[in-house]
Structures are given as structure tokens and as C-alpha cells.
Motif scaffolding. Sequence first.
Motif, PDB file in Angstrom:
ATOM      1  N   MET A 172     -22.942 -38.259 -37.291  1.00 29.49           N
ATOM      2  CA  MET A 172     -23.571 -39.224 -36.674  1.00 29.49           C
ATOM      3  C   MET A 172     -23.464 -40.612 -37.047  1.00 29.49           C
ATOM      4  SD  MET A 172     -28.047 -38.765 -36.136  1.00 29.49           S
ATOM      5  CE  MET A 172     -27.874 -37.129 -35.798  1.00 29.49           C
ATOM      6  N   THR A 173     -23.312 -41.705 -36.207  1.00 28.11           N
ATOM      7  CA  THR A 173     -23.186 -42.776 -36.630  1.00 28.11           C
ATOM      8  C   THR A 173     -24.339 -43.839 -36.722  1.00 28.11           C
ATOM      9  OG1 THR A 173     -23.383 -43.792 -34.310  1.00 28.11           O
ATOM     10  CG2 THR A 173     -20.849 -42.925 -34.949  1.00 28.11           C
ATOM     11  N   ALA A 174     -24.036 -44.837 -37.170  1.00 28.71           N
ATOM     12  CA  ALA A 174     -25.402 -45.778 -37.550  1.00 28.71           C
ATOM     13  C   ALA A 174     -26.026 -46.160 -36.190  1.00 28.71           C
ATOM     14  CB  ALA A 174     -24.866 -47.219 -38.172  1.00 28.71           C
ATOM     15  N   LEU A 175     -25.173 -46.311 -35.066  1.00 28.65           N
ATOM     16  CA  LEU A 175     -25.706 -46.662 -33.931  1.00 28.65           C
ATOM     17  C   LEU A 175     -26.611 -45.567 -33.331  1.00 28.65           C
ATOM     18  CD1 LEU A 175     -25.968 -48.601 -31.298  1.00 28.65           C
ATOM     19  CD2 LEU A 175     -23.819 -47.526 -30.365  1.00 28.65           C
ATOM     20  N   THR A 176     -25.993 -44.296 -33.252  1.00 26.53           N
ATOM     21  CA  THR A 176     -26.832 -43.011 -32.884  1.00 26.53           C
ATOM     22  C   THR A 176     -28.326 -43.137 -33.469  1.00 26.53           C
ATOM     23  OG1 THR A 176     -24.788 -41.975 -32.557  1.00 26.53           O
ATOM     24  CG2 THR A 176     -26.878 -40.582 -32.566  1.00 26.53           C
ATOM     25  N   LEU A 177     -28.169 -43.187 -34.870  1.00 23.59           N
ATOM     26  CA  LEU A 177     -29.523 -43.184 -35.697  1.00 23.59           C
ATOM     27  C   LEU A 177     -30.296 -44.347 -35.411  1.00 23.59           C
ATOM     28  CD1 LEU A 177     -28.043 -42.514 -39.147  1.00 23.59           C
ATOM     29  CD2 LEU A 177     -29.745 -40.911 -37.765  1.00 23.59           C
ATOM     30  N   LEU A 178     -29.691 -45.564 -35.084  1.00 28.18           N
ATOM     31  CA  LEU A 178     -30.496 -46.688 -34.635  1.00 28.18           C
ATOM     32  C   LEU A 178     -31.382 -46.153 -33.208  1.00 28.18           C
ATOM     33  CD1 LEU A 178     -31.539 -49.629 -34.781  1.00 28.18           C
ATOM     34  CD2 LEU A 178     -29.471 -50.285 -33.607  1.00 28.18           C
ATOM     35  N   MET A 179     -30.500 -45.743 -32.201  1.00 32.49           N
ATOM     36  CA  MET A 179     -31.177 -45.418 -31.051  1.00 32.49           C
ATOM     37  C   MET A 179     -32.123 -44.345 -31.109  1.00 32.49           C
ATOM     38  SD  MET A 179     -29.813 -47.751 -29.249  1.00 32.49           S
ATOM     39  CE  MET A 179     -30.864 -47.206 -27.761  1.00 32.49           C
ATOM     40  N   ILE A 180     -31.917 -43.350 -31.875  1.00 27.99           N
ATOM     41  CA  ILE A 180     -33.008 -42.420 -32.335  1.00 27.99           C
ATOM     42  C   ILE A 180     -34.229 -42.834 -32.717  1.00 27.99           C
ATOM     43  CG2 ILE A 180     -33.445 -40.232 -33.781  1.00 27.99           C
ATOM     44  CD1 ILE A 180     -30.597 -39.429 -33.155  1.00 27.99           C
ATOM     45  N   LEU A 181     -34.188 -43.903 -33.695  1.00 29.21           N
ATOM     46  CA  LEU A 181     -35.430 -44.652 -34.229  1.00 29.21           C
ATOM     47  C   LEU A 181     -36.010 -45.332 -33.192  1.00 29.21           C
ATOM     48  CD1 LEU A 181     -36.885 -45.367 -36.754  1.00 29.21           C
ATOM     49  CD2 LEU A 181     -35.201 -47.014 -37.163  1.00 29.21           C
ATOM     50  N   THR A 182     -35.131 -45.934 -32.491  1.00 31.24           N
ATOM     51  CA  THR A 182     -35.661 -46.873 -31.346  1.00 31.24           C
ATOM     52  C   THR A 182     -36.315 -45.919 -30.364  1.00 31.24           C
ATOM     53  OG1 THR A 182     -33.954 -48.561 -31.171  1.00 31.24           O
ATOM     54  CG2 THR A 182     -35.096 -48.497 -29.492  1.00 31.24           C
ATOM     55  N   GLY A 183     -35.751 -44.918 -29.890  1.00 34.94           N
ATOM     56  CA  GLY A 183     -36.619 -43.810 -29.243  1.00 34.94           C
ATOM     57  C   GLY A 183     -37.845 -43.638 -29.649  1.00 34.94           C
ATOM     58  N   TYR A 184     -37.921 -43.122 -30.896  1.00 34.71           N
ATOM     59  CA  TYR A 184     -39.253 -42.806 -31.621  1.00 34.71           C
ATOM     60  C   TYR A 184     -40.270 -43.883 -31.661  1.00 34.71           C
ATOM     61  CZ  TYR A 184     -42.740 -41.834 -35.143  1.00 34.71           C
ATOM     62  OH  TYR A 184     -43.828 -41.512 -35.765  1.00 34.71           O
ATOM     63  N   LEU A 185     -39.556 -45.134 -31.951  1.00 34.92           N
ATOM     64  CA  LEU A 185     -40.519 -46.517 -32.161  1.00 34.92           C
ATOM     65  C   LEU A 185     -41.323 -46.752 -30.742  1.00 34.92           C
ATOM     66  CD1 LEU A 185     -38.760 -48.544 -34.744  1.00 34.92           C
ATOM     67  CD2 LEU A 185     -40.906 -47.100 -35.050  1.00 34.92           C
ATOM     68  N   LEU A 189     -23.357 -43.043 -25.890  1.00 28.21           N
ATOM     69  CA  LEU A 189     -23.738 -42.013 -26.803  1.00 28.21           C
ATOM     70  C   LEU A 189     -23.633 -40.653 -26.118  1.00 28.21           C
ATOM     71  CD1 LEU A 189     -25.136 -44.122 -28.491  1.00 28.21           C
ATOM     72  CD2 LEU A 189     -27.001 -42.621 -28.937  1.00 28.21           C
ATOM     73  N   GLU A 190     -22.895 -39.746 -26.802  1.00 28.43           N
ATOM     74  CA  GLU A 190     -22.458 -38.444 -26.365  1.00 28.43           C
ATOM     75  C   GLU A 190     -23.968 -37.864 -25.820  1.00 28.43           C
ATOM     76  OE1 GLU A 190     -20.331 -36.192 -29.197  1.00 28.43           O
ATOM     77  OE2 GLU A 190     -18.805 -37.725 -29.423  1.00 28.43           O
ATOM     78  N   PRO A 191     -23.599 -36.696 -24.772  1.00 26.63           N
ATOM     79  CA  PRO A 191     -24.762 -36.182 -24.063  1.00 26.63           C
ATOM     80  C   PRO A 191     -25.792 -35.580 -25.259  1.00 26.63           C
ATOM     81  CG  PRO A 191     -22.888 -35.665 -22.888  1.00 26.63           C
ATOM     82  CD  PRO A 191     -22.397 -36.366 -24.167  1.00 26.63           C
ATOM     83  N   PHE A 192     -25.280 -34.905 -26.210  1.00 28.53           N
ATOM     84  CA  PHE A 192     -26.253 -34.333 -26.972  1.00 28.53           C
ATOM     85  C   PHE A 192     -27.075 -35.459 -28.007  1.00 28.53           C
ATOM     86  CE2 PHE A 192     -27.095 -32.571 -31.520  1.00 28.53           C
ATOM     87  CZ  PHE A 192     -27.994 -31.585 -31.100  1.00 28.53           C
ATOM     88  N   PHE A 193     -26.493 -36.153 -28.369  1.00 27.66           N
ATOM     89  CA  PHE A 193     -27.317 -37.434 -29.017  1.00 27.66           C
ATOM     90  C   PHE A 193     -28.100 -38.159 -27.929  1.00 27.66           C
ATOM     91  CE2 PHE A 193     -23.395 -37.017 -31.797  1.00 27.66           C
ATOM     92  CZ  PHE A 193     -24.054 -36.385 -32.571  1.00 27.66           C
ATOM     93  N   LEU A 194     -27.703 -38.192 -26.718  1.00 22.49           N
ATOM     94  CA  LEU A 194     -28.819 -38.772 -25.746  1.00 22.49           C
ATOM     95  C   LEU A 194     -29.935 -37.954 -25.781  1.00 22.49           C
ATOM     96  CD1 LEU A 194     -26.352 -39.744 -22.616  1.00 22.49           C
ATOM     97  CD2 LEU A 194     -27.531 -41.141 -24.276  1.00 22.49           C
ATOM     98  N   GLY A 195     -29.638 -36.507 -25.827  1.00 25.85           N
ATOM     99  CA  GLY A 195     -30.913 -35.524 -25.897  1.00 25.85           C
ATOM    100  C   GLY A 195     -31.789 -35.907 -26.685  1.00 25.85           C
ATOM    101  N   LEU A 196     -31.180 -36.199 -28.149  1.00 25.02           N
ATOM    102  CA  LEU A 196     -31.978 -36.485 -29.424  1.00 25.02           C
ATOM    103  C   LEU A 196     -32.583 -37.843 -29.356  1.00 25.02           C
ATOM    104  CD1 LEU A 196     -29.636 -35.462 -32.262  1.00 25.02           C
ATOM    105  CD2 LEU A 196     -31.313 -33.897 -31.070  1.00 25.02           C
ATOM    106  N   VAL A 197     -32.323 -38.698 -28.667  1.00 23.14           N
ATOM    107  CA  VAL A 197     -32.976 -39.830 -28.126  1.00 23.14           C
ATOM    108  C   VAL A 197     -34.158 -39.657 -27.542  1.00 23.14           C
ATOM    109  CG1 VAL A 197     -32.803 -42.209 -27.230  1.00 23.14           C
ATOM    110  CG2 VAL A 197     -30.894 -41.336 -28.520  1.00 23.14           C
ATOM    111  N   ALA A 198     -34.109 -38.532 -26.524  1.00 26.00           N
ATOM    112  CA  ALA A 198     -35.085 -38.246 -25.431  1.00 26.00           C
ATOM    113  C   ALA A 198     -36.241 -37.427 -26.278  1.00 26.00           C
ATOM    114  CB  ALA A 198     -34.532 -37.418 -24.383  1.00 26.00           C
ATOM    115  N   VAL A 199     -35.796 -36.494 -27.247  1.00 25.30           N
ATOM    116  CA  VAL A 199     -36.618 -36.004 -28.115  1.00 25.30           C
ATOM    117  C   VAL A 199     -37.198 -36.762 -29.009  1.00 25.30           C
ATOM    118  CG1 VAL A 199     -36.733 -34.072 -30.150  1.00 25.30           C
ATOM    119  CG2 VAL A 199     -35.226 -33.829 -28.083  1.00 25.30           C
ATOM    120  N   ALA A 200     -36.856 -37.749 -29.670  1.00 24.64           N
ATOM    121  CA  ALA A 200     -37.260 -38.733 -30.271  1.00 24.64           C
ATOM    122  C   ALA A 200     -38.330 -39.609 -29.721  1.00 24.64           C
ATOM    123  CB  ALA A 200     -36.367 -39.799 -30.959  1.00 24.64           C
ATOM    124  N   ALA A 201     -38.167 -39.759 -28.407  1.00 21.10           N
ATOM    125  CA  ALA A 201     -39.245 -40.727 -27.703  1.00 21.10           C
ATOM    126  C   ALA A 201     -40.415 -39.836 -27.554  1.00 21.10           C
ATOM    127  CB  ALA A 201     -38.486 -40.991 -26.459  1.00 21.10           C
TER     128      ALA A 201
END
Length: 196
Positions: free
Chosen positions: A1-14, A78-90
Amino acid sequence: MTALTLLMILTGYLLGSISSAVLVCKLWRLPDPRHSGSGNPGATNVYRLGGKVPAFVTLSLDVLKGMVPVWGSYFLGLEPFFLGLVAVAACLGHIFPLYFNFRGGKAVATALGAMFPVAWEMALLLIATWLVVFRVSRISSLAALITVSLAPFYAFWIKPQYTVPVIMISVLIFWRHQANIARLSSGSESSFRHRR
């Protein structure tokens, strides 16, 4: 998992942590939805407290806070699975909002918004399902529960690469509806059948 992916997951949560219902109720000078009506900070409760306009604004903002981080992540590649994780984080942000003492809503609208950028066909199918069930039952929670029950099947049929994240979101939403499920079982869940 890249730093960009983690950043977008955090952004989704925030972004998900912004409680639209609380802010809209403050703007319209309505009671705090966490302590009034059903106690749930969501569009349905805002409708009970203030009517159609603040409820519509709440619904729109809840949809947007799921849509924006996923759309941004999609354009960033971002790949589909990580897009899904961003959605889960939101959705997790909506349920456990950082800025509102981790007391949030049920994430139905936020989940729907998160699906639009990557699977608009599925999002429209989910909206249609909710509308049909609500029109028949006039019970918002029942419409939501049936819709999220069907969501993983819709995902597998239309966009199978998002099936696992959709299952995760569905489980979250079911968990947040425990009290509603109990009231539905006992026949005491409130409906809009006699509301104008």
C-alpha cells in the motif's frame, strides 16, 4: 500500500467525519439530531425535526462526502480494491466522526455517494431498490436494510472487483441498524405512513 493510498484513505475518513446533520441543524436552528427525534444524525431524522429542505441538504452533503474522496482517488489511479477501502473509510468516518465525539449516523447516503464514481449503474439500482421498498413499506430503515442486503449481489453482477468492499460496507450498515432491526422485529419501528 502506497503513501498516496494511505493519504486518500485518511482523507476519506476525515471527510466522512463531517456530520452534515449536526451542521445543518445548527444552521437551521433545529435541535441537535443526536439528542432529538430518533437520536440518529442522518437525513431521515433531520426530516423529522425540520422538514424537507434541511433533510435534502443533509442528504446531499452526506452523499458528497462519500463521493468526493472516491472520485479523487479514482482520478489519482488507485486500484479498485483500494478505491473500495477509501469508500469504507468515508463510511467509518460517518459512523465514528472524529470531530463529533465519534457519535455518527448509519452511513447509508455516504455509502451510496461512494459508489457513484466507480459504479454509477449499481448506485442507481440501489436508489431504485430503496425507493420501491420505501414506497411500499414507508419505513426508511427497512428500505435501507433490504437495499444493503442486495448491494453485494448487485456489485458481483455489475462490478465484481468491488464486491469485497461492498460487503464490508453492508456489514457496517447492518451493524449500525441493530436497534432498528430489533424494532422491526417487534413491530414498533416508526414509519412515514401517516406523515405529510
